[in-house]
Design a protein around this motif. Structure first.
Motif, PDB file in Angstrom:
ATOM      1  N   ARG A 101      64.040  35.985  67.250  1.00  0.00           N
ATOM      2  CA  ARG A 101      63.040  35.729  66.621  1.00  0.00           C
ATOM      3  C   ARG A 101      63.013  34.897  65.426  1.00  0.00           C
ATOM      4  O   ARG A 101      63.976  34.883  64.620  1.00  0.00           O
ATOM      5  CB  ARG A 101      62.101  37.035  66.282  1.00  0.00           C
ATOM      6  N   ARG A 102      61.930  34.284  65.104  1.00  0.00           N
ATOM      7  CA  ARG A 102      61.996  33.437  63.568  1.00  0.00           C
ATOM      8  C   ARG A 102      62.405  34.409  62.605  1.00  0.00           C
ATOM      9  O   ARG A 102      61.565  35.494  62.374  1.00  0.00           O
ATOM     10  CB  ARG A 102      60.398  32.735  63.398  1.00  0.00           C
ATOM     11  N   TRP A 103      63.071  33.794  61.801  1.00  0.00           N
ATOM     12  CA  TRP A 103      63.686  34.499  60.491  1.00  0.00           C
ATOM     13  C   TRP A 103      63.129  33.975  59.312  1.00  0.00           C
ATOM     14  O   TRP A 103      63.330  34.628  58.257  1.00  0.00           O
ATOM     15  CB  TRP A 103      65.220  34.623  60.481  1.00  0.00           C
ATOM     16  N   TYR A 104      62.120  33.048  59.423  1.00  0.00           N
ATOM     17  CA  TYR A 104      61.564  32.558  57.944  1.00  0.00           C
ATOM     18  C   TYR A 104      60.133  31.999  58.453  1.00  0.00           C
ATOM     19  O   TYR A 104      60.045  31.497  59.584  1.00  0.00           O
ATOM     20  CB  TYR A 104      62.358  31.694  57.140  1.00  0.00           C
ATOM     21  N   ARG A 105      59.121  32.183  57.622  1.00  0.00           N
ATOM     22  CA  ARG A 105      57.736  31.525  57.863  1.00  0.00           C
ATOM     23  C   ARG A 105      58.198  29.913  57.218  1.00  0.00           C
ATOM     24  O   ARG A 105      58.585  29.681  56.308  1.00  0.00           O
ATOM     25  CB  ARG A 105      56.891  32.157  56.924  1.00  0.00           C
ATOM     26  N   ALA A 106      57.457  28.988  58.166  1.00  0.00           N
ATOM     27  CA  ALA A 106      57.708  27.724  58.144  1.00  0.00           C
ATOM     28  C   ALA A 106      56.191  27.068  57.783  1.00  0.00           C
ATOM     29  O   ALA A 106      55.345  27.134  58.716  1.00  0.00           O
ATOM     30  CB  ALA A 106      58.504  27.081  59.089  1.00  0.00           C
ATOM     31  N   GLY A 147      58.867  13.936  55.772  1.00  0.00           N
ATOM     32  CA  GLY A 147      57.840  15.297  55.406  1.00  0.00           C
ATOM     33  C   GLY A 147      58.901  16.368  55.131  1.00  0.00           C
ATOM     34  O   GLY A 147      60.174  16.104  55.089  1.00  0.00           O
ATOM     35  N   VAL A 148      58.166  17.430  54.709  1.00  0.00           N
ATOM     36  CA  VAL A 148      59.168  18.477  53.980  1.00  0.00           C
ATOM     37  C   VAL A 148      58.377  19.821  54.486  1.00  0.00           C
ATOM     38  O   VAL A 148      57.239  19.917  54.513  1.00  0.00           O
ATOM     39  CB  VAL A 148      58.972  18.584  52.555  1.00  0.00           C
ATOM     40  N   ILE A 149      59.251  20.669  54.875  1.00  0.00           N
ATOM     41  CA  ILE A 149      58.710  22.105  55.514  1.00  0.00           C
ATOM     42  C   ILE A 149      59.325  23.107  54.376  1.00  0.00           C
ATOM     43  O   ILE A 149      60.408  23.367  54.016  1.00  0.00           O
ATOM     44  CB  ILE A 149      59.406  22.112  56.750  1.00  0.00           C
ATOM     45  N   ASP A 150      58.458  24.049  54.122  1.00  0.00           N
ATOM     46  CA  ASP A 150      58.737  24.911  52.909  1.00  0.00           C
ATOM     47  C   ASP A 150      59.043  26.336  53.948  1.00  0.00           C
ATOM     48  O   ASP A 150      58.347  26.787  54.655  1.00  0.00           O
ATOM     49  CB  ASP A 150      57.574  25.124  51.964  1.00  0.00           C
ATOM     50  N   CYS A 151      60.218  27.012  53.503  1.00  0.00           N
ATOM     51  CA  CYS A 151      60.771  28.209  54.361  1.00  0.00           C
ATOM     52  C   CYS A 151      60.907  29.425  53.752  1.00  0.00           C
ATOM     53  O   CYS A 151      61.592  29.208  52.606  1.00  0.00           O
ATOM     54  CB  CYS A 151      62.058  27.684  55.195  1.00  0.00           C
ATOM     55  N   LYS A 152      60.289  30.530  53.923  1.00  0.00           N
ATOM     56  CA  LYS A 152      60.561  31.557  53.340  1.00  0.00           C
ATOM     57  C   LYS A 152      60.935  32.956  54.110  1.00  0.00           C
ATOM     58  O   LYS A 152      60.216  33.028  55.434  1.00  0.00           O
ATOM     59  CB  LYS A 152      59.224  32.201  52.548  1.00  0.00           C
ATOM     60  N   ALA A 153      61.967  33.268  53.780  1.00  0.00           N
ATOM     61  CA  ALA A 153      62.473  34.576  54.526  1.00  0.00           C
ATOM     62  C   ALA A 153      62.559  35.813  53.827  1.00  0.00           C
ATOM     63  O   ALA A 153      62.476  35.839  52.350  1.00  0.00           O
ATOM     64  CB  ALA A 153      64.011  34.321  54.988  1.00  0.00           C
ATOM     65  N   THR A 154      62.597  36.980  54.367  1.00  0.00           N
ATOM     66  CA  THR A 154      62.819  38.343  53.708  1.00  0.00           C
ATOM     67  C   THR A 154      63.893  38.874  54.239  1.00  0.00           C
ATOM     68  O   THR A 154      64.374  38.726  55.256  1.00  0.00           O
ATOM     69  CB  THR A 154      61.324  39.012  53.826  1.00  0.00           C
ATOM     70  N   GLU A 155      63.984  39.945  53.297  1.00  0.00           N
ATOM     71  CA  GLU A 155      65.416  40.990  54.065  1.00  0.00           C
ATOM     72  C   GLU A 155      66.479  40.261  54.128  1.00  0.00           C
ATOM     73  O   GLU A 155      67.050  40.373  55.685  1.00  0.00           O
ATOM     74  CB  GLU A 155      65.158  41.976  55.151  1.00  0.00           C
ATOM     75  N   ASP A 180      57.793  35.568  64.956  1.00  0.00           N
ATOM     76  CA  ASP A 180      57.460  34.951  66.162  1.00  0.00           C
ATOM     77  C   ASP A 180      58.488  34.396  66.951  1.00  0.00           C
ATOM     78  O   ASP A 180      59.513  34.335  66.664  1.00  0.00           O
ATOM     79  CB  ASP A 180      56.574  33.554  65.693  1.00  0.00           C
ATOM     80  N   ARG A 181      58.258  34.326  68.409  1.00  0.00           N
ATOM     81  CA  ARG A 181      59.190  33.651  69.526  1.00  0.00           C
ATOM     82  C   ARG A 181      59.497  32.297  69.072  1.00  0.00           C
ATOM     83  O   ARG A 181      58.813  31.600  68.680  1.00  0.00           O
ATOM     84  CB  ARG A 181      58.624  33.798  71.062  1.00  0.00           C
ATOM     85  N   SER A 182      60.804  32.332  69.266  1.00  0.00           N
ATOM     86  CA  SER A 182      61.452  30.812  69.016  1.00  0.00           C
ATOM     87  C   SER A 182      61.657  30.253  70.139  1.00  0.00           C
ATOM     88  O   SER A 182      62.597  30.442  70.907  1.00  0.00           O
ATOM     89  CB  SER A 182      62.758  31.070  68.044  1.00  0.00           C
ATOM     90  N   THR A 183      60.954  29.100  70.562  1.00  0.00           N
ATOM     91  CA  THR A 183      61.152  28.503  71.855  1.00  0.00           C
ATOM     92  C   THR A 183      61.655  26.956  71.638  1.00  0.00           C
ATOM     93  O   THR A 183      61.668  26.302  72.607  1.00  0.00           O
ATOM     94  CB  THR A 183      59.862  28.641  72.781  1.00  0.00           C
ATOM     95  N   TYR A 184      61.261  26.586  70.395  1.00  0.00           N
ATOM     96  CA  TYR A 184      61.406  25.081  70.224  1.00  0.00           C
ATOM     97  C   TYR A 184      61.918  24.795  68.607  1.00  0.00           C
ATOM     98  O   TYR A 184      62.213  25.659  67.816  1.00  0.00           O
ATOM     99  CB  TYR A 184      60.152  24.253  70.551  1.00  0.00           C
ATOM    100  N   PHE A 185      62.573  23.773  68.658  1.00  0.00           N
ATOM    101  CA  PHE A 185      62.908  23.220  67.159  1.00  0.00           C
ATOM    102  C   PHE A 185      62.429  22.030  66.724  1.00  0.00           C
ATOM    103  O   PHE A 185      62.037  21.149  67.774  1.00  0.00           O
ATOM    104  CB  PHE A 185      64.496  23.399  66.968  1.00  0.00           C
ATOM    105  N   LEU A 186      62.393  21.369  65.379  1.00  0.00           N
ATOM    106  CA  LEU A 186      61.962  20.068  65.118  1.00  0.00           C
ATOM    107  C   LEU A 186      63.084  19.325  64.415  1.00  0.00           C
ATOM    108  O   LEU A 186      63.811  19.990  63.643  1.00  0.00           O
ATOM    109  CB  LEU A 186      60.856  20.285  64.056  1.00  0.00           C
ATOM    110  N   LEU A 187      63.153  18.139  64.587  1.00  0.00           N
ATOM    111  CA  LEU A 187      64.107  17.266  63.982  1.00  0.00           C
ATOM    112  C   LEU A 187      63.259  16.259  63.108  1.00  0.00           C
ATOM    113  O   LEU A 187      62.573  15.089  63.714  1.00  0.00           O
ATOM    114  CB  LEU A 187      64.855  16.235  65.038  1.00  0.00           C
TER     115      LEU A 187
END
Length: 297
Positions: free
Chosen positions: A246-251, A215-223, A204-211
């Motif tokens: 582009r986003r390098w992991y699923r959040a 809470g907890v965010i689970d992140c999974k990347a490949t390759e 996905d396009r990366s246009t923002y970030f979170l602080l």
């Protein structure tokens, strides 16, 4: 190499691909050719970097705490991370073969940063990409530690002063002017997202970030395959947003999330207006890269 030849070379470098010709000419005018014999040091650990160098010919190796961490060749930049971090330890950089570089004094590059934000923006992007590359080399957890405890905060929306205090404490802006912090605080959004919410997918396009505050965010990347969790005290999605990658992991939110959302373009606009904030962020990122090198990134 005369000034025009130096300019032509710089424009062949990936780091200058998006830099206007008139700015590249300013950089070229402030560089000087340097030669290094095989085995000679470009930089030494414990000696502050006073120049950044653009490699014209030859290859070198960066060694941090006795461990090789990078090999760089023509059209690469060397010395920038050490110079930006301002850390006394830095690293050794040794010529693997005879080398020719174009060197620019750190103080001259800082002046160009201040006069030409497009150059500073490109360095921010390149530094962010180095953070991303380092994370991708750090095994299954990408160098991230356990999720921190949630911040204490009122059961109501944050007011401006509270948002300013949070930003100053958590996102490398401690040395920034109050006006700069206030400008950014006015434009951040407080978001509440439930468990199960997918923030983004790989690619996905990366246009923002979170602080996150809670809470907890689970992140999974490949390759390569990587999995880690992020939460309070982390900047989630900032690396790819600032690198324009582009986003390098699923959040995915796995514990109800309260966070501040910052749009990358909004942050860049604030940085353009507040030079001290921009250089503080660059220094923090460069210091973080050296820490990632120490972890093996």
């Amino acid at each position: 190499m005369d000034r025009f030849q130096r300019f032509l070379f710089l424009k062949t470098m990936p780091a200058f691909a998006e830099i206007p010709a008139e700015v590249a000419q300013v950089v070229a005018a402030n560089t000087r050719p340097r030669s290094f014999a095989k085995g000679e040091h470009l930089y030494r650990s414990g000696v502050p970097a006073v120049e950044v160098q653009y490699i014209v010919q030859g290859r070198c190796e960066i060694v941090r705490n006795g461990k090789p961490v990078r090999r760089l060749g023509p059209r690469s930049v060397v010395g920038g991370i050490s110079a930006l971090a301002g850390e006394a330890q830095g690293y050794d950089c040794i010529a693997l073969e005879d080398m020719l570089t174009l060197a620019i004094k750190v103080e001259d590059s800082q002046e160009i940063f201040e006069d030409h934000f497009v150059f500073l923006k490109r360095v921010l992007r390149g530094t962010s990409r180095e953070v991303l590359d380092s994370r991708r080399k750090l095994g299954v957890h990408a160098g991230f530690g356990p999720v921190a405890e949630p911040f204490s905060f009122p059961d109501r929306p944050f007011d401006l002063v509270e948002r300013m205090a949070f930003l100053r404490k958590t996102f490398s802006f401690g040395a920034s002017e109050i006006d700069a912090i206030a400008d950014l605080a006015r434009d951040i959004q407080e978001v509440h997202l439930p468990k199960g919410e997918v923030l983004w997918n790989i690619g996905d396009r990366s246009t923002y970030f979170l602080l996150p505050l809670r809470g907890v965010i689970d992140c999974k990347a490949t390759e390569p395959d990587q999995r880690f969790q992020l939460g309070p005290g982390d900047s989630v999605g900032a690396i790819d947003s600032m690198a324009a990658e582009r986003r390098w992991y699923r959040a995915e939110v796995i514990e109800d999330l309260v966070a501040f959302r910052i749009d990358a373009e909004v942050l860049l606009e604030v940085l353009e207006d507040h030079f001290t904030m921009a250089t503080s962020l660059l220094k923090a990122m460069a210091t973080g890269i050296l820490n990632l090198y120490d972890q093996g990134g």
